[in-house]
Design an enzyme around this catalytic site. Structure first.
Site, mmCIF file in Angstrom:
data_model
loop_
_atom_site.group_PDB
_atom_site.id
_atom_site.type_symbol
_atom_site.label_atom_id
_atom_site.label_comp_id
_atom_site.label_asym_id
_atom_site.label_seq_id
_atom_site.Cartn_x
_atom_site.Cartn_y
_atom_site.Cartn_z
ATOM 1 N N GLU A 93 51.954 32.842 31.842
ATOM 2 C CA GLU A 93 50.524 33.073 32.081
ATOM 3 C C GLU A 93 50.139 34.389 31.433
ATOM 4 O O GLU A 93 50.925 35.340 31.429
ATOM 5 C CB GLU A 93 50.240 33.128 33.588
ATOM 6 C CG GLU A 93 48.782 33.489 33.887
ATOM 7 C CD GLU A 93 48.364 33.235 35.327
ATOM 8 O OE1 GLU A 93 49.242 33.128 36.202
ATOM 9 O OE2 GLU A 93 47.142 33.142 35.556
ATOM 10 N N ASN A 102 45.687 23.850 39.153
ATOM 11 C CA ASN A 102 46.774 24.785 39.458
ATOM 12 C C ASN A 102 46.993 24.870 40.967
ATOM 13 O O ASN A 102 47.696 24.030 41.523
ATOM 14 C CB ASN A 102 46.453 26.160 38.862
ATOM 15 C CG ASN A 102 47.460 27.223 39.263
ATOM 16 O OD1 ASN A 102 48.667 26.972 39.211
ATOM 17 N ND2 ASN A 102 47.004 28.378 39.682
ATOM 18 N N GLU A 103 46.340 25.838 41.610
ATOM 19 C CA GLU A 103 46.562 26.017 43.061
ATOM 20 C C GLU A 103 45.358 25.515 43.839
ATOM 21 O O GLU A 103 44.790 26.238 44.653
ATOM 22 C CB GLU A 103 46.803 27.490 43.371
ATOM 23 C CG GLU A 103 48.236 27.904 43.223
ATOM 24 C CD GLU A 103 48.473 29.368 43.577
ATOM 25 O OE1 GLU A 103 47.510 30.124 43.783
ATOM 26 O OE2 GLU A 103 49.655 29.749 43.628
ATOM 27 N N CYS A 106 46.459 30.949 37.768
ATOM 28 C CA CYS A 106 45.025 31.034 38.096
ATOM 29 C C CYS A 106 44.147 31.129 36.857
ATOM 30 O O CYS A 106 42.952 30.859 36.922
ATOM 31 C CB CYS A 106 44.759 32.246 38.976
ATOM 32 S SG CYS A 106 45.511 32.111 40.604
HETATM 33 O O1 AHR Z 1 51.799 34.206 39.274
HETATM 34 C C1 AHR Z 1 50.632 34.878 39.601
HETATM 35 C C2 AHR Z 1 49.615 33.977 40.272
HETATM 36 O O2 AHR Z 1 50.095 33.543 41.499
HETATM 37 C C3 AHR Z 1 49.316 32.700 39.544
HETATM 38 O O3 AHR Z 1 48.344 32.868 38.586
HETATM 39 C C4 AHR Z 1 48.807 31.816 40.626
HETATM 40 O O4 AHR Z 1 48.983 30.461 40.342
HETATM 41 C C5 AHR Z 1 49.536 32.309 41.847
HETATM 42 O O5 AHR Z 1 48.672 32.511 42.905
#
Ligand code: AHR
Length: 661
Positions: free
Chosen positions: A49, A379-380, A248
């Site tokens: 990321e 993602n989340e 994220c």
């Molecule tokens: O790894 C950091 C963040 O943690 C990522 O972007 C997210 O998916 C998680 O909350």
């Protein structure tokens, strides 16, 4: 007197450890004929990321920050020390930002007005400086257009903080139309905090755009490519997959700021810059100069996956902005463009060069398909809004590409209402792979090595997509990549591997962090402008990934899986290709533990190897000063008959390997 006492205590503690070791007899059994499950080639991968300057300022080797003047403040990263604005007596010159009319993606350029010969300078500060190495060459690219007057050359120099010149070149201007100029600088000294200084010969007005500088020595020598040392660290791990672009960052704080892959392919100068969502996420670590140039875009991610021999695993926005931020939602009836993005991505990766998106891939230099097999939806995300959207995505993808494997998400936590609800619904929908995330204290990892033992073998497979032990608290800036965290992850990972039947992909997160540009810690790899190192956590991941095996074998203690009894954890595998038996043992106690592994079934060569990862203190960390403090030590190991008898050092992770006969 005091010395004698210290000596006595030391002798007593050695005696105690020896006695304890003898009292702790652990008899383990491995049946070499019993393959419990296949271990997926994707078992251990990496999660990338653009957080912590991992892409811009990190892996993407561009050295100029805000090269195209596209940040919200077009001069962020640029300094004009003696311009008209700062030096009222001199009036040497000034640069101002100009908007291109009608170019929506490359909005700005600058107009420099050099008034006299009193030394107008334009300086780029790089990403917390620029790392340059003595005798190394750097490729410069400038787009320029002479407007008026008589500016003959642009002079470009590396300088250090005292202003000393550490390499230079000159560009002779030949046109009043926009023209691309290239040149090379060779550094005369190694410097971690160099800057680029631009000056001009003559006076007049000149327009500048896309001022770019890359080391010539990039990964695979690719022009304008990736930082070699950082890719090498990934390559050395032999990852089974590369997940990108997050995290994220996929979702964005708002929908408008979500990651849109289509804006990250094609010529780099046309890739629209976007504020990085980590820019001001944490008040304890503000990085207002953090933007995404997308020079590392989806084409480059696919190429990197290919270079690493890893499956590409792109994760896409499902029409939901980060629920920790705005939680903006795309109405269901307006979801089509998002779904189309997913379908077009598959065409971009796999389509023939006659398809619209396959054609773009071809134009970027990759006629052959990338053979994409996995795609992630969201993602989340959590709640009914996610499930509703996931369903539509999954149907559209499967209708057009039935063999594509879809990864869904179970939210940000490994338990609780969001998690339970997501799992229940995804099970009903017969989801193929569910992504789970856990950022937890080290003790949680040691306590959860049996997490997957009870997971339904016929249900969705698991992608442990983001995990890391947090030494203080989740997202605390005080978290450390210490040995306790890494060891606890090693213990937990025995549980991932022992459950290879249901766990198909796993990755530590986040992956990379710039020493001065980070927002989130812990991270697997740390770097500055010149150097990089793998943390203790990296060493654990690497040991697992490079000793994966193909077939899971059973390893038991008193007939039960070894999940923390007497602080002992174990997993065993066979590598049918390399013809090896691999036994992983973790001792999380503060004492030596004697372990006897009894081998049944097939014969193995009595001379093998032992790799030991340990450190004197649980608070030890690798660092730029001692990058290999915690790194595996390998030596010869001999069987006693059909037994591997080993004294596991206190707090250690050990891999035993033997050739199968
Ligand atoms: O790894 C950091 C963040 O943690 C990522 O972007 C997210 O998916 C998680 O909350």
């Amino acid at each position: 007197m005091k010395q004698k006492l210290v000596k006595k205590i030391a002798i007593l503690s050695v005696l105690f450890n020896v006695l304890f070791a003898f009292s702790q007899q652990n008899n383990l059994e491995v049946d070499l004929t019993n393959t419990v499950a296949k271990i997926q080639p994707t078992m251990y991968g990496v999660f990338f990321e653009d957080i912590n300057f991992a892409a811009d300022g990190g892996l993407y080797a561009e050295m100029i920050k805000n090269r195209s003047f596209e940040f919200d403040n077009p001069f962020m990263g640029w300094i004009q020390p003696n311009s008209d604005r700062h030096s009222f007596n001199e009036n040497s010159g000034i640069a101002s930002a100009v908007n291109y009319t009608g170019n929506p993606t490359n909005k700005n350029y600058i107009r420099v007005k050099v008034s006299n010969d009193k030394g107008y300078e334009l300086i780029n500060e790089g990403f917390r400086g620029m790392g340059i190495k003595k005798d190394a060459a750097y490729s410069l690219y400038i787009s320029a257009s002479k407007k008026s007057g008589d500016i003959k050359t642009i002079n470009i120099q590396f300088i250090d903080k005292s202003g000393a010149v550490l390499g230079e070149t000159k560009i002779v201007l030949t046109s009043s139309d926009w023209k691309d100029y290239t040149s090379q600088l060779v550094a005369t000294k190694t410097e971690a905090k160099a800057q680029i200084k631009i000056t001009f010969e003559g006076t007049g007005e000149i327009d500048l755009d896309m001022i770019s500088l890359f080391p010539v020595d990039t990964w695979k020598g690719r022009k304008n490519g990736l930082r070699k040392d950082l890719v090498q660290l990934l390559y050395d791990m032999n990852p089974g997959f590369l997940r990108f672009p997050g995290g994220c960052i996929v979702e964005g704080r708002t929908l408008e700021q979500r990651y849109q892959w289509k804006k990250t392919v094609g010529p780099v100068e046309d890739r629209e810059n976007l504020i990085n969502r980590w820019n001001t996420e944490f008040s304890h670590k503000l990085t207002p100069d953090y933007f995404q140039s997308f020079g590392l875009g989806f084409f480059e991610y696919f190429l990197l996956s290919e270079d690493l021999g890893a499956e590409a695993l792109p994760i896409l926005s499902c029409g939901m902005a980060c629920q920790f931020n705005t939680g903006e939602l795309v109405p269901m009836e307006e979801l089509d463009p998002y779904i189309q993005d997913a379908l077009d991505l598959i065409e971009f990766a796999n389509g023939s060069i006659d398809t619209p998106w396959g054609k773009i891939r071809n134009s970027m230099g990759h006629p052959k398909p990338f053979n994409l097999k996995y795609i992630g939806v969201g993602n989340e995300q959590w709640g009914p809004d996610y499930i509703e959207r996931y369903k539509v995505f999954a149907k559209a993808i499967k209708d057009k590409y039935p063999t594509m494997i879809i990864v869904s998400g179970s939210g940000p936590f490994p338990e609780g209402d969001y998690f339970e609800y997501g799992w229940e619904e995804l099970k009903k929908l017969q989801a193929e792979i569910v992504d789970e995330h856990y950022y937890k204290p080290p003790q949680w990892f040691r306590d959860n090595a049996s997490r997957y033992d009870a997971y339904d073998r016929k249900g969705p497979k698991i992608f442990a997509g983001e995990y890391a032990a947090q030494s203080v608290a989740i997202a605390s800036p005080l978290n450390k990549n210490n040995w306790e965290c890494a060891l606890s992850e090693a213990a937990f990972m025995t549980g991932l591997e022992r459950n290879a039947e249901v766990v198909h992909l796993t990755s530590y997160a986040p992956l990379m962090a710039h020493e001065e540009g980070w927002q989130w810690t812990p991270d697997m790899i740390w770097f500055n402008n010149l150097e990089s190192y793998g943390t203790a956590n990296y060493q654990v991941q690497k040991m697992y990934a490079t000793n994966k095996g193909t077939d899971l074998l059973s390893i038991t203690l008193d007939g039960k899986p070894v999940t923390g009894q007497s602080n002992l954890y174990a997993t065993a595998a066979k590598d049918s290709d390399k013809k090896e038996l691999i036994i992983k043992l973790v001792n999380t106690s503060n004492n030596i533990q004697n372990v006897t592994v009894n081998l049944f079934g097939k014969r193995v060569n009595s001379k093998g190897t032992i790799s030991v990862l340990t450190s004197d203190s649980l608070t030890d960390v690798n660092s730029f000063e001692t990058p290999n403090l915690i790194s595996p030590k390998e030596s010869i190991f001999k069987l006693k008959g059909k037994k591997a008898v080993v004294d596991l050092e206190a707090n250690s992770f050990v891999i035993l390997k033997f050739k199968l006969i």
